[in-house]
Scaffold this active site. Structure first.
Site, PDB file in Angstrom:
ATOM      1  N   THR A 238     -13.930   9.269 -15.441  1.00 30.72           N
ATOM      2  CA  THR A 238     -12.641   8.674 -15.059  1.00 30.72           C
ATOM      3  C   THR A 238     -12.368   8.898 -13.580  1.00 30.72           C
ATOM      4  O   THR A 238     -11.845   8.015 -12.884  1.00 30.72           O
ATOM      5  CB  THR A 238     -11.504   9.260 -15.907  1.00 30.72           C
ATOM      6  OG1 THR A 238     -11.796   9.059 -17.299  1.00 30.72           O
ATOM      7  CG2 THR A 238     -10.182   8.597 -15.576  1.00 30.72           C
TER       8      THR A 238
ATOM      9  N   GLU B 222     -16.500   2.986 -20.943  1.00 25.62           N
ATOM     10  CA  GLU B 222     -17.009   3.070 -22.326  1.00 25.62           C
ATOM     11  C   GLU B 222     -17.827   1.828 -22.693  1.00 25.62           C
ATOM     12  O   GLU B 222     -17.672   1.248 -23.781  1.00 25.62           O
ATOM     13  CB  GLU B 222     -15.845   3.252 -23.317  1.00 25.62           C
ATOM     14  CG  GLU B 222     -14.928   4.422 -23.020  1.00 25.62           C
ATOM     15  CD  GLU B 222     -15.551   5.782 -23.332  1.00 25.62           C
ATOM     16  OE1 GLU B 222     -16.752   5.831 -23.652  1.00 25.62           O
ATOM     17  OE2 GLU B 222     -14.829   6.791 -23.244  1.00 25.62           O
TER      18      GLU B 222
ATOM     19  N   GLN C 174     -23.039   8.444 -26.791  1.00 22.88           N
ATOM     20  CA  GLN C 174     -21.722   8.485 -27.421  1.00 22.88           C
ATOM     21  C   GLN C 174     -21.356   7.136 -28.042  1.00 22.88           C
ATOM     22  O   GLN C 174     -20.182   6.843 -28.268  1.00 22.88           O
ATOM     23  CB  GLN C 174     -20.651   8.901 -26.408  1.00 22.88           C
ATOM     24  CG  GLN C 174     -20.831  10.322 -25.891  1.00 22.88           C
ATOM     25  CD  GLN C 174     -19.672  10.771 -25.021  1.00 22.88           C
ATOM     26  OE1 GLN C 174     -18.579  11.041 -25.496  1.00 22.88           O
ATOM     27  NE2 GLN C 174     -19.922  10.862 -23.717  1.00 22.88           N
TER      28      GLN C 174
END
Length: 750
Positions: free
Chosen positions: A33, A217, A247
């Protein structure tokens, strides 16, 4: 400020990338981020207009955090920071008329969609027991995620009678959505792509607007999201995607890991940057995560590391049953609070499925451990809240027949299901929205005296619609609550449940007032839009001093000082469904989920499993999870019932521990294994487990058949423990990997 300050070399490289495509592989806790927000600031420092920058992420929580950080770095700006769905809603509100919808369209949630699907099945005279509405909803969602319209679903993707019924349901469902001027959640992206295809000028407008696109993501994108991004990026391809293939845990809802693995095939000149330095966890935790995830084959190699010291060992507890496991979690938390001065909010318990929370809740309530569950019944899913929202939706979009049918008799006004069915039948036969049927009550058969009640209801709704043209959200909501008598009826009932429901309505009204005050927007459509895009985990409150209970899927993006991973047992985690699947990627996704769970912990990780566990009403005896066994023994210390460390390792536990009856639990597990441990859905898979090193009867280059995929060609065969991993290429589907013994691959004779 110096935008490169406090960044490591790979982060600096990512932030300073400006033109052309870039793939940033960001390991868990690697500061992605920070990289995304500083890259936005860096672009603006190079005089790139903030108006031309779009940053996309997956949750409102992540978008809010990103928005806040960008504002801190550069002050006022015109950067669009949005989730995929919020982005598409903003575009559709402005342009959906170009594809035949009104911009006041309603957004249906899963419950609304299911109601409409049930109506479609009823209209098609389809038996719900044979063709469950939830199965139809899943099939329709999968087709939409893959950008398959109803006509193609029916002609090319419905391979059997069951799928054909679902395809017919899909076609009718879409017709009813259009009639209701409504979109479901999947449509928000699907219809945006339809819009861009139907209107090249609109697409070009947004390509000109968004010269620099950042996607967070990226490993979680599905086919539809992938196409939105690629359409917007266009030929300039100033596309900066950040994600972690390790992930990728949402394959079950359409996420395609190939989007991140194949990024450099889609954009041949893309630069790849790896962020491997972790700022969250101790090296002990990272070593465990690295050891587990390296067993996956479909991944980009990377190794998480940190400057933090080694840290505490991973604590393992082998419980007698789920109650013993829950007691371990509770007493460990209480010990941390009492003896070490920890807060309850420092702890989180993560589990594979929601059913596992019950035993933990019981243990917490018995021992007065404060907790909050994320992923249970959401506030906005409570019946009274959905009723008020349905009123607001009809006021905003009178064509919304699903919401209208919900509130005709809420609160009770003497209009039963039979009357609503007659109205619905009239509307269906005349192909008009339900609200329009109120204009022709004389033509609806069998209404009798109830027609007067319907006229009164229609007059009331018309007054709300008129008020909404000039009034604020709170004014409209206040009128609905007061004039319908909804809250008065709850107060008059005067039971603890009804009074609680009345309090929920007050809380919802406060939510509306807060929306008006913080956003400065008093329009009903904007308020409804925000409600439709709220995710459960957006309600996570970091400052609340309670233990967090949630599924592993819900925990993604969060972190806690101390984390419990409970239920690490074969058949539970990884799940039976993944273990017996003919697709090796199913177990790999479960392993990625375990990796996500491990990397939620900052300071200490606790892992537990149980000898026996009640599942689906029966007692199951599960062996420890393969993921537990993949963690090196030197990283783990076993704990006993007094929370003391033992010398034995997890690999010793099964043989040394005995039950209260003196029978070896390990022997007990082996005794019942064939009947319980590898059964799923009433089907026993014992015969499907291959003998060690049982070689397949086909070779590379042979043609083989699989029931689900058809005929393909064997590309590779590799030993994989007690089985063989087989890579098969199918025309139009590409390469897929299977376990030979589980997948029932059949060689085709030449």
């Amino acid at each position: 400020m110096d935008l490169m300050e406090m960044l490591n070399p790979m982060q600096k490289k990512a932030v300073s990338h400006t033109e052309g495509p870039a793939l940033v592989i960001a390991g868990a806790g690697s500061g992605k981020t920070n990289v995304l927000t500083r890259r936005v600031a860096y672009l603006i420092s190079l005089k790139k207009p903030s108006f031309n920058i779009l940053a996309i992420t997956f949750t409102n929580k992540a978008a809010k955090e990103m928005r806040g950080r960008i504002d801190e770095l550069i002050g006022n700006n015109d950067v669009w920071v949005s989730t995929f769905h919020s982005l598409c809603v903003r575009i559709l509100r402005r342009h959906i008329s170009e594809i035949g919808f009104d911009n006041s369209f309603t957004i249906y949630d899963a419950d609304d969609s299911l109601r409409l699907i049930k109506q479609c099945l009823k209209d098609l005279d389809v038996n719900e027991k044979q063709f469950p509405p939830k199965s139809a909803a899943y099939a329709i969602g999968a087709w939409k995620d893959a950008l398959i319209p109803p006509e193609l679903a029916s002609s090319e993707f419905a391979g059997d009678y069951r799928q054909k019924q679902f395809a017919d349901t899909y076609e009718l469902y879409q017709r009813k959505l259009r009639l209701n001027n409504a979109l479901d959640f999947d449509d928000l992206i699907f219809k945006t792509i339809d819009l861009f295809r139907a209107s090249p000028a609109t697409l070009q407008k947004y390509r000109d607007r968004f010269r620099y696109i950042l996607v967070d993501e990226y490993q979680d994108t599905n086919a539809a999201q992938y196409h939105v991004v690629n359409l917007l990026a266009g030929e300039t391809a100033n596309l900066f995607v950040v994600g972690d293939d390790d992930q990728s845990i949402y394959g079950w809802r359409g996420a395609d890991i190939r989007n991140i693995l194949d990024f450099q095939k889609d954009y041949e000149n893309a630069e790849m940057i790896k962020l491997e330095q972790n700022y969250r966890s101790t090296q002990m935790i990272l070593d465990a995560a690295n050891a587990v995830i390296k067993n996956n084959k479909r991944r980009r190699p990377k190794l998480l590391w940190t400057h933090k010291p080694g840290g505490s060992p991973i604590c393992y507890f082998r419980a007698e049953n789920e109650r013993d496991e829950a007691a371990f979690v509770a007493r460990t938390i209480l010990s941390g609070v009492k003896d070490e001065g920890k807060n309850f909010s420092d702890f989180a318990a993560l589990y594979r499925n929601n059913a596992q929370s019950r035993a933990i809740e019981d243990a917490f309530m018995t021992r007065s451990v404060p907790y909050r569950i994320y992923g249970g019944v959401r506030f906005y899913e409570r019946a009274e809240i959905k009723d008020v929202i349905a009123y607001l939706r009809v006021v905003n979009n009178p064509r919304d027949s699903v919401s209208l049918a919900r509130i005709i008799n809420a609160p009770r006004r003497g209009v039963g299901d039979a009357t609503i069915d007659r109205l619905s039948l009239y509307a269906a036969r005349n192909d008009v929205p339900l609200y329009e049927a109120f204009e022709n009550l004389d033509d609806v058969e069998g209404l009798g005296a109830r027609a007067a009640k319907l006229v009164k209801f229609k007059t009331l709704m018309d007054s709300f619609i008129t008020l909404a043209k000039s009034g604020s959200v709170t004014e409209v909501m206040e009128a609905i609550i007061d004039q319908t008598g909804y809250k008065r009826e709850l107060l008059a009932e005067n039971t603890p449940e009804s009074l609680s429901r009345a309090e929920n309505i007050d809380e919802f009204f406060s939510k509306a007032a807060d929306f008006e005050n913080t956003s400065g927007d008093k329009s009903l459509s904007s308020f409804l839009e925000e409600l439709s895009l709220i995710a459960d985990i957006d309600g996570y409150e970091r400052d609340a001093n309670v233990v967090s209970l949630m599924t592993l899927h819900s925990s993604k993006g969060l972190e806690f000082p101390r984390v419990f991973l409970v239920g690490l047992e074969e058949g539970l985690f990884p799940s039976y469904r993944s273990v017996v699947s003919d697709d090796i990627n199913s177990v790999e996704e479960e392993r990625r989920l375990c990796y996500v769970g491990i990397t939620r912990a900052r300071e200490q990780l606790f892992i537990s499993s149980a000898f026996s566990r009640r599942q689906h009403g029966q007692v199951a005896f599960n062996s420890p999870s393969r993921f537990l066994k993949e963690i090196p023994e030197g990283l783990i210390q076993k704990m006993d019932n007094a929370n003391n460390f033992e010398n034995s390792e997890p690999s010793d536990v099964d043989e040394k521990k005995t039950s209260r009856t003196g029978i070896s639990q390990y022997a007990e597990i082996n005794k019942v294994r064939n009947s319980i441990d590898i059964s799923f859905g009433g089907k026993n898979y014992a015969s499907a487990i291959p003998a060690p090193n049982q070689k397949p009867d086909f070779a590379v280059g042979d043609s083989v058949r699989l029931m689900k995929y058809g005929v393909g060609t064997v590309k590779n065969i590799a030993a994989a423990g007690a089985d063989y991993e087989v890579t098969v290429e199918f025309d139009g589907l590409g390469e897929k990997k299977f376990m030979s013994g589980l997948s029932k691959i059949k060689k085709i004779a030449k």
